[in-house]
Design a protein around this motif. Structure first.
Motif, PDB file in Angstrom:
ATOM      1  N   HIS A  48       0.936  -0.842   0.009  1.00  0.00           N
ATOM      2  CA  HIS A  48       0.045  -0.122   0.064  1.00  0.00           C
ATOM      3  C   HIS A  48       1.300   1.408  -0.113  1.00  0.00           C
ATOM      4  O   HIS A  48       1.994   1.600   0.337  1.00  0.00           O
ATOM      5  N   THR A  50       0.581   5.316   0.753  1.00  0.00           N
ATOM      6  CA  THR A  50      -0.139   6.283   1.440  1.00  0.00           C
ATOM      7  C   THR A  50      -0.566   7.543   0.893  1.00  0.00           C
ATOM      8  O   THR A  50      -1.656   8.462   0.991  1.00  0.00           O
ATOM      9  N   THR A  53      -4.020   6.989  -1.176  1.00  0.00           N
ATOM     10  CA  THR A  53      -5.103   7.863  -0.103  1.00  0.00           C
ATOM     11  C   THR A  53      -5.156   9.257   0.251  1.00  0.00           C
ATOM     12  O   THR A  53      -5.815   9.726  -0.159  1.00  0.00           O
ATOM     13  N   ASP A  54      -4.245   9.733   0.051  1.00  0.00           N
ATOM     14  CA  ASP A  54      -3.982  10.380   0.764  1.00  0.00           C
ATOM     15  C   ASP A  54      -4.894  12.023  -1.118  1.00  0.00           C
ATOM     16  O   ASP A  54      -5.016  13.216  -0.572  1.00  0.00           O
ATOM     17  N   SER A 203      -1.018  13.402  10.642  1.00  0.00           N
ATOM     18  CA  SER A 203       0.153  12.033  10.081  1.00  0.00           C
ATOM     19  C   SER A 203       1.918  12.239  10.828  1.00  0.00           C
ATOM     20  O   SER A 203       1.824  13.435  11.428  1.00  0.00           O
ATOM     21  N   CYS A 207       6.762   9.897   7.149  1.00  0.00           N
ATOM     22  CA  CYS A 207       5.289   9.392   5.886  1.00  0.00           C
ATOM     23  C   CYS A 207       5.988   7.553   5.460  1.00  0.00           C
ATOM     24  O   CYS A 207       5.017   7.035   4.756  1.00  0.00           O
ATOM     25  N   GLY A 210       5.845   4.195   6.984  1.00  0.00           N
ATOM     26  CA  GLY A 210       4.576   3.312   6.814  1.00  0.00           C
ATOM     27  C   GLY A 210       3.928   2.425   8.244  1.00  0.00           C
ATOM     28  O   GLY A 210       4.286   2.772   9.366  1.00  0.00           O
TER      29      GLY A 210
END
Length: 391
Positions: A48, A50, A53-54, A203, A207, A210
């Motif tokens: 994944h 991020t 998604t962001d 957050s 970053c 994960g």
């Protein structure tokens, strides 16, 4: 204000702060364009990323606010200017701060230039909790004057620490619309206008790691180099580590077979030895003097920042920690700093940034290179000196 700055490009991260920033700019009547910066594209251990998604959250925000959104890829720049330095520092025994480097090289350099030169922006805006002497919307802009970076209203969330390496060119044309709001007020605004990210958690951490452990992540980029843990007081070997890059000063080390808790006291890159000391508040961890490289002053025109001066100001080397009074001597030859703190601090760490303040103004920062004597050795010296006097 509107005559000077009309077109504003805002960095949209997919979080609540940048979303409310875009809303406030629209409310003020600016022509707002959103840009999502993709700085990392390697999936985590679960496959994944991020950033995907962001970006979806950022798109929903911009649809709600009727703000056009584009995406710009800075993966190469992030790797070259931030991540490669991070790896090099860990290999050399330093503990870096990638957030400070990201702001310096990506957001307030590559993103700024992209916004001005490619998108025709008059100014940029970000969702940082910070202020400047030019005002949150550059209402006090003066092209002939230098701008100063100031702390935000919400001192707990203030992010000037992470902005302490940016330069005049970008800062003079940057708006910080939420600088005079608290985090709670920002979330309330987002809820009141129905933004999807109103309750999205902040957050935290680095970053690109994960949810995996830092040890597991860093081992993908730096090969393990085992070495001994040595008790700094007794010289006894108390364990084995897998590499200097896994540890930072002051960090707890769970070493099996030892009755007392150990913490990292010193790392030796040449020998691969990590020295540890027992107990959290051991005087080995406390230092009052340290040395830095050449400082980056945000407004270097201020006379008290000249070479040869003794600067009386405040300091921190960790975001959110209390400011400590200090004296910083600005070396005349190399322009390095020798910093003497009002009181000793625990685990001042080479590789981190010493960030300096004068009341509400963030003056800038310098990278910590070396530490002065720790309190254990100073206490030993004082005892020896007293014994000598007695004799």
């Amino acid at each position: 204000m509107m005559k000077k700055f009309k077109n504003v490009v805002v960095g949209i991260s997919g979080g609540v702060d940048s979303a409310v920033t875009a809303y406030l700019l629209k409310k003020k009547g600016f022509n707002v364009t959103g840009v999502f910066m993709k700085n990392w594209d390697i999936p985590d251990e679960l496959g994944h990323c991020t950033a995907d998604t962001d970006f979806e959250d950022a798109q929903k925000v911009c649809n709600k606010l009727d703000v056009p959104l584009t995406q710009v890829n800075f993966v190469k720049e992030y790797w070259n200017f931030v991540f490669s330095d991070l790896i090099s520092d860990y290999e050399s025994g330093y503990t870096p701060n990638p957030d400070i480097l990201c702001n310096r090289y990506i957001k307030f350099n590559h993103f700024f230039r992209h916004a001005i030169h490619e998108l025709g922006a008059d100014a940029i805006a970000t969702g940082h909790y910070a202020n400047t002497s030019f005002g949150p919307y550059l209402e006090n802009y003066n092209k002939d004057a230098n701008v100063q970076l100031l702390q935000s209203k919400d001192k707990r969330k203030d992010q000037t620490f992470f902005l302490s390496q940016i330069d005049q060119l970008a800062l003079k044309k940057t708006m910080f619309p939420i600088g005079n709001f608290t985090k709670m007020e920002v979330r309330d605004i987002a809820k009141n206008i129905g933004l999807n990210v109103a309750s999205k958690p902040d957050s935290t951490g680095i970053c690109f790691i994960g949810k995996r452990s830092f040890h597991k992540f860093i081992s993908e980029y730096i090969p393990d180099k085992p070495g001994p843990f040595i008790d700094i007081e007794t010289g006894r070997k108390v364990g084995v580590h897998q590499g200097l890059h896994h540890w930072t000063l002051g960090q707890g080390a769970r070493l099996g077979g030892n009755l007392k808790p150990y913490f990292i006291a010193r790392k030796e890159p040449k020998t691969g030895i990590i020295y540890v000391a027992a107990e959290h508040d051991n005087p080995f961890f406390y230092t009052q003097i340290f040395f830095t490289n050449e400082p980056h002053w945000i407004d270097p025109s201020q006379s008290f920042l000249k070479k040869g001066n003794l600067l009386q100001c405040q300091f921190r080397f960790q975001h959110g920690k209390p400011l400590i009074n200090c004296s910083a001597y600005i070396d005349t030859k190399y322009n390095h700093l020798m910093v003497n703190l009002e009181k000793p601090l625990r685990a001042i760490t080479p590789g981190q940034y010493a960030v300096f303040y004068l009341n509400d103004q963030c003056l800038g920062s310098a990278r910590i290179l070396n530490l002065g004597p720790n309190m254990y050795h100073l206490n030993e010296f004082n005892e020896f000196e007293q014994e000598s006097i007695a004799v």
